[in-house]
Design a protein around this motif. Structure first.
Motif, PDB file in Angstrom:
ATOM      1  N   ALA A 194       5.198  10.712   1.297  1.00  0.00           N
ATOM      2  CA  ALA A 194       6.507   9.706   2.037  1.00  0.00           C
ATOM      3  C   ALA A 194       7.357  10.805   2.696  1.00  0.00           C
ATOM      4  CB  ALA A 194       6.994   9.138   0.882  1.00  0.00           C
ATOM      5  N   LEU A 195       7.463  11.801   2.386  1.00  0.00           N
ATOM      6  CA  LEU A 195       8.278  12.835   3.014  1.00  0.00           C
ATOM      7  C   LEU A 195       7.899  12.990   4.484  1.00  0.00           C
ATOM      8  CD1 LEU A 195      10.938  14.443   2.382  1.00  0.00           C
ATOM      9  CD2 LEU A 195       9.379  16.151   1.939  1.00  0.00           C
ATOM     10  N   ALA A 196       6.761  12.632   4.996  1.00  0.00           N
ATOM     11  CA  ALA A 196       6.231  12.557   6.216  1.00  0.00           C
ATOM     12  C   ALA A 196       6.998  11.821   7.148  1.00  0.00           C
ATOM     13  CB  ALA A 196       4.854  12.429   6.356  1.00  0.00           C
ATOM     14  N   PHE A 197       7.766  10.708   6.606  1.00  0.00           N
ATOM     15  CA  PHE A 197       8.320   9.759   7.376  1.00  0.00           C
ATOM     16  C   PHE A 197       9.753   9.239   6.880  1.00  0.00           C
ATOM     17  CE2 PHE A 197       5.381   7.101   4.740  1.00  0.00           C
ATOM     18  CZ  PHE A 197       6.406   6.161   4.301  1.00  0.00           C
ATOM     19  N   GLN A 198       9.779   9.702   5.515  1.00  0.00           N
ATOM     20  CA  GLN A 198      11.219   9.463   4.924  1.00  0.00           C
ATOM     21  C   GLN A 198      12.066  10.382   4.643  1.00  0.00           C
ATOM     22  OE1 GLN A 198      10.587   6.253   3.825  1.00  0.00           O
ATOM     23  NE2 GLN A 198      12.622   6.045   2.988  1.00  0.00           N
ATOM     24  N   THR A 219      21.023   7.881  -1.751  1.00  0.00           N
ATOM     25  CA  THR A 219      22.143   6.538  -1.740  1.00  0.00           C
ATOM     26  C   THR A 219      21.282   5.357  -1.493  1.00  0.00           C
ATOM     27  OG1 THR A 219      22.664   6.561   0.614  1.00  0.00           O
ATOM     28  CG2 THR A 219      23.927   7.889  -0.972  1.00  0.00           C
ATOM     29  N   ASP A 220      20.111   5.023  -0.769  1.00  0.00           N
ATOM     30  CA  ASP A 220      19.716   3.776  -0.683  1.00  0.00           C
ATOM     31  C   ASP A 220      18.549   3.615  -1.682  1.00  0.00           C
ATOM     32  OD1 ASP A 220      18.483   1.732   0.325  1.00  0.00           O
ATOM     33  OD2 ASP A 220      17.667   2.521   2.195  1.00  0.00           O
ATOM     34  N   GLN A 221      18.931   2.815  -2.751  1.00  0.00           N
ATOM     35  CA  GLN A 221      18.173   2.392  -3.771  1.00  0.00           C
ATOM     36  C   GLN A 221      16.670   1.482  -3.350  1.00  0.00           C
ATOM     37  OE1 GLN A 221      18.625   3.489  -6.980  1.00  0.00           O
ATOM     38  NE2 GLN A 221      20.108   4.442  -5.968  1.00  0.00           N
ATOM     39  N   ASN A 222      16.940   1.070  -2.018  1.00  0.00           N
ATOM     40  CA  ASN A 222      15.485   0.406  -1.593  1.00  0.00           C
ATOM     41  C   ASN A 222      14.734   1.253  -1.139  1.00  0.00           C
ATOM     42  OD1 ASN A 222      16.161  -2.130  -2.922  1.00  0.00           O
ATOM     43  ND2 ASN A 222      17.640  -2.504  -1.130  1.00  0.00           N
ATOM     44  N   ALA A 223      15.185   2.415  -0.625  1.00  0.00           N
ATOM     45  CA  ALA A 223      14.135   3.035   0.293  1.00  0.00           C
ATOM     46  C   ALA A 223      13.069   3.713  -0.522  1.00  0.00           C
ATOM     47  CB  ALA A 223      15.029   4.445   0.692  1.00  0.00           C
ATOM     48  N   LEU A 224      11.808   4.034   0.032  1.00  0.00           N
ATOM     49  CA  LEU A 224      10.867   4.654  -0.525  1.00  0.00           C
ATOM     50  C   LEU A 224      11.372   6.102  -1.047  1.00  0.00           C
ATOM     51  CD1 LEU A 224       8.123   3.814  -0.958  1.00  0.00           C
ATOM     52  CD2 LEU A 224       7.271   4.956   1.040  1.00  0.00           C
ATOM     53  N   SER A 225      11.069   6.529  -2.247  1.00  0.00           N
ATOM     54  CA  SER A 225      11.358   7.982  -2.606  1.00  0.00           C
ATOM     55  C   SER A 225      10.752   8.959  -1.834  1.00  0.00           C
ATOM     56  CB  SER A 225      11.119   8.081  -3.945  1.00  0.00           C
ATOM     57  OG  SER A 225      11.480   9.310  -4.711  1.00  0.00           O
ATOM     58  N   TRP A 226      11.233   9.845  -1.392  1.00  0.00           N
ATOM     59  CA  TRP A 226      10.293  10.804  -0.888  1.00  0.00           C
ATOM     60  C   TRP A 226       9.709  11.916  -1.646  1.00  0.00           C
ATOM     61  CZ3 TRP A 226      12.157  15.883  -2.874  1.00  0.00           C
ATOM     62  CH2 TRP A 226      13.316  15.684  -3.666  1.00  0.00           C
ATOM     63  N   THR A 262       0.771  -1.163   0.034  1.00  0.00           N
ATOM     64  CA  THR A 262      -0.022   0.076   0.100  1.00  0.00           C
ATOM     65  C   THR A 262       0.852   1.230   0.136  1.00  0.00           C
ATOM     66  OG1 THR A 262      -0.289  -0.348   2.405  1.00  0.00           O
ATOM     67  CG2 THR A 262      -2.160  -1.024   1.100  1.00  0.00           C
ATOM     68  N   PHE A 263       1.789   1.410  -0.574  1.00  0.00           N
ATOM     69  CA  PHE A 263       2.571   2.796  -0.886  1.00  0.00           C
ATOM     70  C   PHE A 263       2.967   2.563  -2.410  1.00  0.00           C
ATOM     71  CE2 PHE A 263       3.797   6.853   0.507  1.00  0.00           C
ATOM     72  CZ  PHE A 263       3.145   7.007   1.434  1.00  0.00           C
ATOM     73  N   THR A 264       3.434   1.471  -2.834  1.00  0.00           N
ATOM     74  CA  THR A 264       4.045   1.543  -4.273  1.00  0.00           C
ATOM     75  C   THR A 264       3.386   0.530  -4.816  1.00  0.00           C
ATOM     76  OG1 THR A 264       5.887  -0.015  -3.134  1.00  0.00           O
ATOM     77  CG2 THR A 264       6.633   2.191  -3.586  1.00  0.00           C
ATOM     78  N   PHE A 265       2.408  -0.283  -4.643  1.00  0.00           N
ATOM     79  CA  PHE A 265       1.533  -1.030  -5.172  1.00  0.00           C
ATOM     80  C   PHE A 265       2.123  -2.149  -6.071  1.00  0.00           C
ATOM     81  CE2 PHE A 265      -0.273   3.124  -4.029  1.00  0.00           C
ATOM     82  CZ  PHE A 265      -1.238   2.567  -3.102  1.00  0.00           C
ATOM     83  N   GLU A 266       3.185  -2.908  -5.524  1.00  0.00           N
ATOM     84  CA  GLU A 266       3.721  -3.823  -5.925  1.00  0.00           C
ATOM     85  C   GLU A 266       2.635  -5.036  -6.302  1.00  0.00           C
ATOM     86  OE1 GLU A 266       6.950  -3.586  -3.979  1.00  0.00           O
ATOM     87  OE2 GLU A 266       7.441  -1.610  -4.750  1.00  0.00           O
ATOM     88  N   VAL A 267       2.749  -5.954  -7.187  1.00  0.00           N
ATOM     89  CA  VAL A 267       1.785  -6.907  -7.520  1.00  0.00           C
ATOM     90  C   VAL A 267       2.417  -8.339  -7.449  1.00  0.00           C
ATOM     91  CG1 VAL A 267       0.001  -8.145  -8.922  1.00  0.00           C
ATOM     92  CG2 VAL A 267      -0.035  -5.636  -8.429  1.00  0.00           C
ATOM     93  N   THR A 268       2.032  -9.178  -6.469  1.00  0.00           N
ATOM     94  CA  THR A 268       2.671 -10.416  -6.667  1.00  0.00           C
ATOM     95  C   THR A 268       1.800 -11.407  -7.142  1.00  0.00           C
ATOM     96  OG1 THR A 268       3.613 -10.022  -4.381  1.00  0.00           O
ATOM     97  CG2 THR A 268       3.530 -12.296  -5.133  1.00  0.00           C
ATOM     98  N   ASP A 269       2.322 -12.542  -7.922  1.00  0.00           N
ATOM     99  CA  ASP A 269       1.518 -13.608  -8.799  1.00  0.00           C
ATOM    100  C   ASP A 269       0.986 -14.519  -7.763  1.00  0.00           C
ATOM    101  OD1 ASP A 269       0.455 -15.603 -10.203  1.00  0.00           O
ATOM    102  OD2 ASP A 269       1.818 -15.479 -11.761  1.00  0.00           O
ATOM    103  N   ILE A 270       0.021 -14.284  -7.101  1.00  0.00           N
ATOM    104  CA  ILE A 270      -0.523 -15.053  -5.913  1.00  0.00           C
ATOM    105  C   ILE A 270      -0.548 -16.606  -6.052  1.00  0.00           C
ATOM    106  CG2 ILE A 270      -2.487 -15.177  -4.117  1.00  0.00           C
ATOM    107  CD1 ILE A 270      -3.011 -12.123  -4.793  1.00  0.00           C
ATOM    108  N   ALA A 271      -1.438 -17.168  -7.347  1.00  0.00           N
ATOM    109  CA  ALA A 271      -1.609 -18.383  -7.374  1.00  0.00           C
ATOM    110  C   ALA A 271      -0.423 -19.024  -7.506  1.00  0.00           C
ATOM    111  CB  ALA A 271      -2.473 -18.463  -8.727  1.00  0.00           C
TER     112      ALA A 271
END
Ligand code: PLP
Length: 392
Positions: A348-352, A357-364, A158-167
């Motif tokens: 996201a800037l409210a908490f980020q 430098t951190d590629q995995n961090a949620l972008s501000w 619920t921030f970047t809405f990535e979808v996993t192939d559930i089945a």
């Protein structure tokens, strides 16, 4: 049973309460017995009998029946928060030495549960990205070892809405004897039914769409009756993160209109996205049913529809621009949570912190939107005027 029958009738024996359309709120902690034998019977089977409201309560029971039926589950438990449902489930399923694999950006407190609570108990957790070609299958398998006992999914998250192939992930888990859990809060059981795709447990934050009016914090756990009974008799009763009858009653009321609320929120969100998708200030849209989403095809296959929550990444080069944008809204409110009647933004800037430098961090640069029930034209104009303010 169809959705409307579940929402309107299931679990409600109206003749028991004078034909009242709305069930009573059984605001009681304990239940009286006629004789000792009746009390013995009840205490030996607290799963079936009302004894004390940390276990069974008739109002809560109506809600449990409806939620289980909506998910296509055999049984459901309700908690006083989504986090309580998640932590109770994970503590009940994992022991020292076990390992779990979790989606890279789960709901924030799930990361805390893994990194602090589970870790302190000797349970290790690996986090995986699911945006590759097979939408998570390879990532979950690759991150697993002989101690892996559980795979935790949140699709879409619920921030970047990535979808996993559930089945596909569920199938791979079965071949390895691994338990699967999914956070289905975004879609609700109306738009996605993960148990039917082979997942073992579904959890929800009922604080969002299910309750739907920004007045309740609650959580749900769905699964097969054997597992749910086992959890009920141990961790549920012992940890005691139980919902109040009043909150259960409010969620029953919220469910009455769930299909209508979802439809409205979803329709308005798509309309707003269409109006802004080519705006020069928008670098990226995060929405599973937007054609730019990397797993759009899988999303379309496993979700009946897409709800009213999305994010945008702004094309800006300083944080002041984000402040100008967010502070300019007149109709959208700035707040956490979502799924109520009111439209919201959550930057996201409210908490980020601004960490390039951190590629995995949620972008501000990301701002999350929840679309409520105000006039869609009004919402669209509010967003467009806020985008225009960035340039000032
Ligand atoms: C809000 C939320 C939670 C946590 O639920 P609470 O009811 O706030 O404890 C878990 N997952 C998702 C996706 C959420 O949005």
């Amino acid at each position: 049973m169809d959705t409307w029958e579940i929402i309107t009738h299931l679990g409600e024996n109206r003749e028991e309460y004078h034909g009242a359309m709305i069930p009573p709120m059984y605001q009681t902690s304990n239940f009286k017995f006629d004789d000792l034998s009746a009390m013995q019977t009840a205490l030996s089977d607290e799963y079936h009998y009302p004894v004390y409201s940390r276990g069974n309560n008739p109002t809560v029971k109506i809600l449990r029946e409806k939620l289980a039926a909506l998910e296509g589950a055999e049984d459901a438990l309700v908690f006083n928060s989504g986090c309580a449902a998640i932590s109770t489930l994970l503590l009940s399923q994992l022991k020292a030495g076990d390992h779990m694999v979790c989606i890279a950006k789960p709901y924030g407190w799930v990361k805390y549960i893994c990194d602090y609570i589970l870790k302190a108990k000797g349970i290790q957790c690996s986090f995986v990205e699911v945006l590759d070609n097979d939408a998570g299958v390879y990532a979950y398998i690759q991150a697993s070892n002989e101690n892996t006992r559980l795979w935790y999914l949140e699709s879409p998250n619920t921030f970047t809405f990535e979808v996993t192939d559930i089945a596909a992930v569920a199938l791979a888990s079965k071949e390895r004897g691994i338990i699967t859990v999914i956070d289905n809060s975004y879609s609700t059981p109306l738009y996605q039914k993960p148990l039917l795709l082979g997942i073992d447990f579904v959890i929800h934050s009922a604080s969002k769409y299910l309750a739907g009016h920004s007045d309740v914090v609650a959580g749900v756990l769905c699964g097969n009756s054997e597992s749910i009974k086992e959890i009920y008799q141990s961790y549920y009763l012992a940890l005691g993160a139980v919902i109040s009858p009043q909150d259960a009653w409010l969620i029953i009321r919220g469910l009455r209109t769930l299909p209508l609320r979802l439809e409205q929120s979803s329709k308005s969100a798509l309309e707003i996205l269409t109006a802004i998708e080519h705006h020069p200030r928008i670098e990226k849209i995060y929405y599973p049913f937007h054609h730019s989403h990397p797993n759009y095809e899988i999303a379309k296959l496993q979700m009946k529809s897409c709800s009213g929550l999305f994010s945008i990444k702004l094309k800006v080069d300083n944080t002041e621009a984000i402040h100008r944008f967010c502070d300019a809204f007149k109709v959208f409110s700035m707040a956490v949570s979502w799924g109520g009647f009111e439209s919201l933004i959550f930057p996201a800037l409210a908490f980020q912190v601004k960490d390039e430098t951190d590629q995995n961090a949620l972008s501000w640069k990301i701002v999350r939107f929840y679309v409520g029930f105000e006039e869609v034209e009004v919402l669209k104009n509010d967003l467009l005027q806020a985008l225009a303010v960035i340039n000032s």
